[in-house]
Scaffold this motif. Structure first.
Motif, mmCIF file in Angstrom:
data_model
loop_
_atom_site.group_PDB
_atom_site.id
_atom_site.type_symbol
_atom_site.label_atom_id
_atom_site.label_comp_id
_atom_site.label_asym_id
_atom_site.label_seq_id
_atom_site.Cartn_x
_atom_site.Cartn_y
_atom_site.Cartn_z
ATOM 1 N N ARG A 229 -6.097 -1.584 -8.768
ATOM 2 C CA ARG A 229 -4.667 -2.050 -8.600
ATOM 3 C C ARG A 229 -4.626 -2.997 -7.349
ATOM 4 O O ARG A 229 -5.330 -2.841 -6.291
ATOM 5 C CB ARG A 229 -3.956 -0.812 -8.238
ATOM 6 C CG ARG A 229 -3.790 0.153 -9.360
ATOM 7 C CD ARG A 229 -3.835 1.635 -9.212
ATOM 8 N NE ARG A 229 -4.240 2.303 -10.432
ATOM 9 C CZ ARG A 229 -5.253 2.733 -11.029
ATOM 10 N NH1 ARG A 229 -6.291 2.241 -10.466
ATOM 11 N NH2 ARG A 229 -5.647 3.225 -12.064
ATOM 12 N N SER B 245 -2.608 -2.943 -5.022
ATOM 13 C CA SER B 245 -2.046 -2.208 -3.743
ATOM 14 C C SER B 245 -3.470 -1.593 -3.048
ATOM 15 O O SER B 245 -3.507 -1.549 -1.909
ATOM 16 C CB SER B 245 -1.224 -1.305 -4.195
ATOM 17 O OG SER B 245 -1.384 -0.353 -5.237
ATOM 18 N N GLU B 246 -4.631 -1.258 -4.007
ATOM 19 C CA GLU B 246 -5.489 -0.594 -3.354
ATOM 20 C C GLU B 246 -6.462 -1.664 -2.765
ATOM 21 O O GLU B 246 -7.118 -1.404 -1.687
ATOM 22 C CB GLU B 246 -6.627 0.017 -4.536
ATOM 23 C CG GLU B 246 -5.975 0.976 -5.267
ATOM 24 C CD GLU B 246 -6.747 1.553 -6.360
ATOM 25 O OE1 GLU B 246 -6.800 2.740 -6.607
ATOM 26 O OE2 GLU B 246 -7.062 0.736 -7.185
ATOM 27 N N TYR C 5 -13.637 2.651 -5.259
ATOM 28 C CA TYR C 5 -12.745 1.902 -4.152
ATOM 29 C C TYR C 5 -13.238 0.397 -3.893
ATOM 30 O O TYR C 5 -14.321 0.149 -3.968
ATOM 31 C CB TYR C 5 -12.791 2.873 -3.157
ATOM 32 C CG TYR C 5 -11.868 2.128 -1.933
ATOM 33 C CD1 TYR C 5 -10.438 2.214 -1.964
ATOM 34 C CD2 TYR C 5 -12.582 1.781 -0.768
ATOM 35 C CE1 TYR C 5 -9.703 1.676 -0.669
ATOM 36 C CE2 TYR C 5 -11.833 1.064 0.262
ATOM 37 C CZ TYR C 5 -10.500 0.977 0.323
ATOM 38 O OH TYR C 5 -9.754 0.726 1.331
ATOM 39 N N THR D 9 -7.497 7.207 -2.807
ATOM 40 C CA THR D 9 -6.486 6.239 -3.607
ATOM 41 C C THR D 9 -6.538 6.823 -5.055
ATOM 42 O O THR D 9 -6.869 7.575 -5.152
ATOM 43 C CB THR D 9 -7.271 4.834 -3.841
ATOM 44 O OG1 THR D 9 -8.636 4.902 -4.602
ATOM 45 C CG2 THR D 9 -7.672 4.364 -2.412
ATOM 46 N N THR D 10 -5.200 5.938 -5.615
ATOM 47 C CA THR D 10 -5.262 6.498 -7.173
ATOM 48 C C THR D 10 -6.465 6.347 -7.872
ATOM 49 O O THR D 10 -6.711 7.086 -8.814
ATOM 50 C CB THR D 10 -4.128 5.459 -7.620
ATOM 51 O OG1 THR D 10 -2.742 5.609 -6.898
ATOM 52 C CG2 THR D 10 -3.781 5.729 -9.116
ATOM 53 N N GLU E 135 1.758 2.615 -2.217
ATOM 54 C CA GLU E 135 1.882 3.634 -3.346
ATOM 55 C C GLU E 135 0.558 4.130 -4.045
ATOM 56 O O GLU E 135 0.650 5.084 -4.733
ATOM 57 C CB GLU E 135 2.804 2.917 -4.501
ATOM 58 C CG GLU E 135 2.140 1.552 -5.075
ATOM 59 C CD GLU E 135 2.439 0.401 -4.424
ATOM 60 O OE1 GLU E 135 2.609 0.389 -3.054
ATOM 61 O OE2 GLU E 135 2.483 -0.673 -4.989
ATOM 62 N N ASP E 136 -0.499 3.486 -3.636
ATOM 63 C CA ASP E 136 -1.887 3.903 -4.373
ATOM 64 C C ASP E 136 -2.737 4.109 -3.578
ATOM 65 O O ASP E 136 -3.918 4.323 -3.927
ATOM 66 C CB ASP E 136 -2.135 2.527 -5.523
ATOM 67 C CG ASP E 136 -1.367 2.527 -6.704
ATOM 68 O OD1 ASP E 136 -1.178 3.578 -7.360
ATOM 69 O OD2 ASP E 136 -1.003 1.395 -7.016
ATOM 70 N N ALA E 137 -2.663 3.943 -2.348
ATOM 71 C CA ALA E 137 -3.711 4.314 -1.395
ATOM 72 C C ALA E 137 -3.063 4.808 0.285
ATOM 73 O O ALA E 137 -1.993 4.395 0.492
ATOM 74 C CB ALA E 137 -4.442 2.839 -1.074
#
Lengths: 618, 194
Positions: free
Chosen positions: A485, A487-488, A512, A569-570, A607-609
């Motif tokens: 993602r 955002s990650e 990651y 993270t997600t 939102e993801d990390a």
């Protein structure tokens, strides 16, 4: 040995061929037929399919649920079109080349066109090394193993400067397409040197693409080294092929007779006699390319040595000292890196073949149903291509043609599992390096012996459809994990730009985009190629993590540095879900515990990390 | 084009009698004259079912176009491809150097860089050594390009002499010289055959 009469040209057949020739041998436009509409149709369907991919629909079964029907239809049409091109009485190089390019794009460009970033979290650390070289113009042997084998990364850094890119992010998703196309060029040259008939040769190329599920063609040194390795083998087979020693000829004759085949003792395939100048030029080219492989990747040179050795022992490769020079180059370079490997316990050498074929991170039965299905698909696909290769070897042998070289090169990579583990990935490398020859023999098993028949077309169609279907699951089945993602990646970039130098980053789990920065060396990287992680440490598996685990995380930080960070993270949550390493919600619970702790503070969150910083020294 | 110092490969006669292993060694090697500098022709002949198709093809060729002369359409087409590839390489060199000096270009610069690293130095090399015909020539050009690019960039790193633009300038200049050395004779030959 069965005596065979000299080949003769049956006049009636020759006449028939002559009649057909003007229609079939002319350039593409003059020979356009109804089947030629299939390839453009496949492309149109594929484009429609790609534009309809919904990445939100990716789930435990991978990318397949996200692919719309036109995508599958395009693959069916492409397969039919390829078979129609094979069915022509004469080889149409343009048509067949277009089909091979199309199938590479159809299967490998999906991710490049639909994912926002290159897939695989572990590819980003390669970006970091290339960026490091671009920034410093040099390497530091003490940092990590990549800086000790810098060939690919130096090329990457130079290319980025040339192309006006600050990092490989923009083009890395297309590297699999690029690597596969160039590898196919080299493999094609090898297969021509083996005198594989044209239908079997093109079919082999298609099979190679349709069975290459291991995903070792991303932006990485091993992908680059694989391409160069295939090149070296192609050059050796083309330029230094010799008649086998008499003993191996006798052995093959006995094996053929045992298989109730017809042993046809014809002139052996040998390379042309080279002049002294040509010979020296060719040897310099081979050794230079081999040297580039040697300082680009740790494992690949030994794959080439084993393959060349398998050819040299029965005298199929001469002069035999080519192998000795290769051993010398690889050995000399290894000696210069030995100190690093010893101090970092990163020797990658293991003489336990059972351990070397194991993936330490996951066994086939682990994980959710989708992951298990992916593992079954990969194994079935490997079994099919290897089984067909066996049939092809027997078929070719019974037809009186030598199978020494393809069979030898097929089995040669397996020898490597007796000496190297390669972090549990050795088996993937073995599969990849044996695949061109397995595909060639499988193609011999499927292709018609002399004349095209409908039965042959149906046989090939069924096999290619099955392979492609299995590949979709085997290759894209873990897309949920492989999806990175934006955002990650943003969190990762923020960390390397703002975190305290000398500190360590602990990850809750794998998956990651770590070390994707030119500044990755400012942080603790002594843990090897990856940052240290909680999962899959057995002490943390299969339970809800929480406040009780925070001292253990602090303890892990203390092993490396007095100051550290911890990331969740997600992608990590999905990894733990797919492999069933933690109950769902476990990492969320740990996140809450960290948030509530006074010893930790939020360093970065989106939102993801989330990245926590240890407020008090460990 | 520099003159071919070697005759074309003579493939073993299709209907050759079976021979003993010892004879094969000698005959096999003697049957192969030194290669024309065309990698395609270095490849061995196809056998068995391949031989059958080859027989078809030879018969076809005998009937359709017996002993094609040097200025036959296929040869001209091949020459045309070579000249086109030469000109394309020069365009890539010029375009990439211009965009690098101007420090602009975006996707075009990326595409030209891919073409340069993948093809240009190797193509110049195979042209200079007259190995450029056919698929084999193309394959060697690609592989030589990647090898040259990786070897030279790694050398810069190890020598602590990181000058990426300098390297591309040197490789581009050498490639351009090699291509321009072979281009005029090819071009003239092509014009003459027309």
């Amino acid at each position: 040995m069965i005596q065979v009469p000299p080949l003769a040209v049956p006049r009636s057949r020759a006449a028939t061929s002559t009649e057909q020739a003007p229609v079939t041998r002319r350039s593409l436009p003059g020979g356009l037929g109804p089947f030629d509409a299939l390839l453009p149709l496949a492309v149109i369907l594929w484009v429609i399919g790609i534009t309809g991919v919904q990445t939100d629909a990716i789930n435990d079964f991978g990318l397949i649920p996200a692919l719309p029907p036109p995508f599958f239809a395009s693959l069916v049409v492409l397969t039919v079109s390829f078979i129609a091109a094979l069915a022509r009485s004469r080889q149409s190089t343009v048509r067949l080349t277009l089909h091979i390019i199309a199938v590479v794009f159809a299967l490998q460009a999906v991710v490049a066109l639909t994912f926002p970033l290159p897939q695989y979290g572990y590819v980003y650390k390669h970006f970091g090394v290339a960026e490091y070289i671009g920034l410093h113009g040099s390497v530091d042997d003490r940092v990590d193993i990549y800086q000790n084998w810098p060939g690919f990364f130096a090329l990457g850094a130079w290319f980025d400067r040339l192309a006006g890119q600050s990092n490989p992010l923009r083009y890395a998703a297309w590297v699999p397409v690029y690597i596969d196309l160039i590898a196919l060029l080299a493999i094609n040259l090898s297969l021509r040197a083996l005198a594989i008939p044209w239908r079997a040769r093109w079919l082999a190329l298609y099979i190679f693409v349709a069975c290459n599920w291991v995903g070792q063609d991303y932006y990485a040194p091993q992908a680059f080294a694989f391409v160069l390795s295939q090149t070296v083998l192609a050059c050796l087979l083309t330029l230094f092929r010799a008649a086998p020693s008499p003993w191996i000829g006798r052995l093959e004759e006995r094996v053929t007779n045992f298989a109730h085949g017809v042993y046809v003792k014809t002139a052996p395939l040998v390379s042309p006699v080279l002049t002294r100048r040509q010979r020296i030029t060719a040897l310099v080219a081979v050794f230079t390319t081999f040297a580039v492989i040697t300082f680009s990747h740790q494992l690949s040179p030994y794959m080439v040595i084993v393959a060349a050795g398998v050819l040299a022992v029965p005298g199929l490769l001469r002069p035999r000292w080519i192998v000795a020079v290769m051993v010398l180059i690889a050995g000399a370079y290894l000696v210069t890196r030995l100190q690093f490997l010893q101090t970092h316990e990163d020797l990658l050498i293991s003489f336990n073949p059972f351990k070397n074929v194991e993936n330490p991170e996951a066994s086939p039965g682990d994980g959710v149903l989708g992951r298990q299905l992916t593992a079954v698909a990969a194994r079935t696909l490997s079994g099919i291509v290897w089984g067909l290769a066996l049939v092809g070897a027997i078929r070719r042998s019974r037809a009186g043609m030598s199978v020494l070289v393809p069979v030898g090169l097929f089995f040669a990579p397996f020898l490597i599992i007796f000496g190297q583990e390669y972090g549990g990935e050795a088996i993937y490398r073995v599969f990849l390096f044996s695949l061109p020859w397995a595909a060639a023999l499988a193609a011999v098993a499927l292709a018609p012996a002399v004349r095209w028949t409908w039965f042959a077309g149906a046989r090939i169609g069924i096999a290619l459809s099955l392979m492609t279907l299995l590949l979709l699951q085997a290759y894209f089945g873990l897309a949920e994990i492989n999806f990175v993602r934006p955002s990650e990646f943003t969190a990762s970039e923020y960390f390397y730009a703002h975190a305290r130098p000398g500190s360590v980053l602990i990850l809750a789990a794998p998956n990651y985009p770590e070390r994707g920065s030119a500044y990755y060396d400012r942080f603790v990287v002594t843990s090897g190629a990856f940052d240290p992680k909680l999962i899959p440490d057995k002490a943390f598996l299969h339970r809800i993590l929480g406040a009780d685990d925070l001292p253990a995380i602090e303890g892990l930080i203390k092993v490396y540095s007095p100051h550290g960070y911890f990331a969740i993270t997600t992608g990590m949550k999905i990894y733990c879900h797919v492999f069933e390493l933690l109950p769902d919600g476990s990492l969320d619970h740990l996140d809450q515990a960290l948030s509530a702790s006074k010893r930790w503070k939020v360093f970065y969150r989106n939102e993801d990390a989330v990245i926590y910083e240890l407020a008090a020294p460990a | 084009m520099p003159p071919d110092p070697f005759a074309a490969i003579k493939e073993p006669p299709v209907g050759a009698q079976e021979q003993t292993t010892a004879e094969q060694k000698v005959a096999g090697l003697e049957g192969w004259a030194p290669a024309a500098l065309d990698v395609e022709s270095w490849l061995p002949p196809q056998r068995s079912e391949a031989v059958e198709e080859q027989v078809d093809e030879q018969v076809d060729e005998q009937v359709e176009a017996p002993s094609p002369p040097a200025n036959s359409p296929p040869r001209m087409a091949n020459e045309r491809w070579l000249v086109t590839a030469d000109l394309a390489s020069l365009v890539v060199i010029g375009g990439l150097m211009f965009l690098n000096i101007a420090n602009t270009g975006g996707d075009l610069r990326l595409a030209l860089a891919v073409l340069f690293v993948t093809c240009v130095p190797g193509w110049a090399l195979v042209r200079a050594t007259s190995l450029s015909a056919g698929l084999g020539g193309a394959a060697i050009a690609v592989l030589a390009s990647l090898t040259i690019s990786a070897a030279t960039s790694t050398a810069m790193v190890w020598l602590n002499a990181w000058h990426p633009l300098g390297l591309v300038a040197v490789l581009a200049a050498l490639s351009a010289v090699a291509i321009l050395w072979t281009l005029p004779p090819s071009f003239v030959a092509l014009r003459a055959r027309r």
